[in-house]
Design an enzyme around this catalytic site. Sequence first.
Site, PDB file in Angstrom:
ATOM      1  CG  ASP A 195     -53.818  51.464 -50.744  1.00 11.20           C
ATOM      2  OD1 ASP A 195     -53.686  50.786 -49.726  1.00 11.20           O
ATOM      3  OD2 ASP A 195     -54.874  52.078 -51.010  1.00 11.20           O
ATOM      4  CB  THR A 248     -51.770  53.632 -59.370  1.00 12.76           C
ATOM      5  OG1 THR A 248     -52.916  53.890 -58.574  1.00 12.76           O
ATOM      6  CG2 THR A 248     -51.374  54.870 -60.134  1.00 12.76           C
ATOM      7  CG  ASP A 280     -52.923  64.042 -51.117  1.00  9.83           C
ATOM      8  OD1 ASP A 280     -52.448  62.997 -51.590  1.00  9.83           O
ATOM      9  OD2 ASP A 280     -54.055  64.463 -51.411  1.00  9.83           O
TER      10      ASP A 280
END
Length: 179
Positions: free
Chosen positions: A101, A105, A157
């Site tokens: 995204d 990270t 999720d």
Amino acid sequence: MKEKISIMISEERVDQRIAELAKEISAELEGESVVLICILKGSVFFTCELAKRMTIPVTLDFMCVSSYGNGTKSSGIVRISKDLDQSIEGKNVIVIEDIIDSGRTLSYLMELLKARKPKSLRLCTLLDKPDRRVIDVPVDYTGFEIEDKFVVGYGLDYAQKYRNLPYIGVVEFIGDEDE
Ligand code: IMP
Ligand code: MG
């Protein structure tokens, strides 16, 4: 807040694309072995399906890194809550991610792993949202590039829910965000 899920990428399309990726990776690393690093928890389903279809020797290791809470916006803070069990020094390594995204990270994680001196280090992601990139991360293998929508399923999720959906679904939020 309530949410509704609609199918973006069907189970058949995801499975077919993973088979293609497994073939491509196996061909590129022919005669070598590889360590697949599964980034918990989102990449579990993708890693398993990919590993099952690879034709070169594979070992698995797991890492838990997060820059997200239960919402849908990156906090920019990267936390390692589980590190690898084994050394990757001198090994061919592929980091398996569910989705890239902002890139925060992965950018952090790839630098950290590079410092551990693997023989080679690649990045494979099931999904990529290129429009959202804040930090550039070189991606070696991409399943699907998608538009900027919040997706769930196949390991991904929303507030820990929907990971077990066998397809990639788009979340539509109904009502006000309560966090
Ligand atoms: P980044 O650091 O902003 O690239 O965030 C990557 C992580 O954010 C992914 O590993 C997911 O855990 C989470 N994430 C980003 N977009 C989505 C999405 O659309 N659905 C579910 N999780 C997402
Ligand atoms: Mg994740």
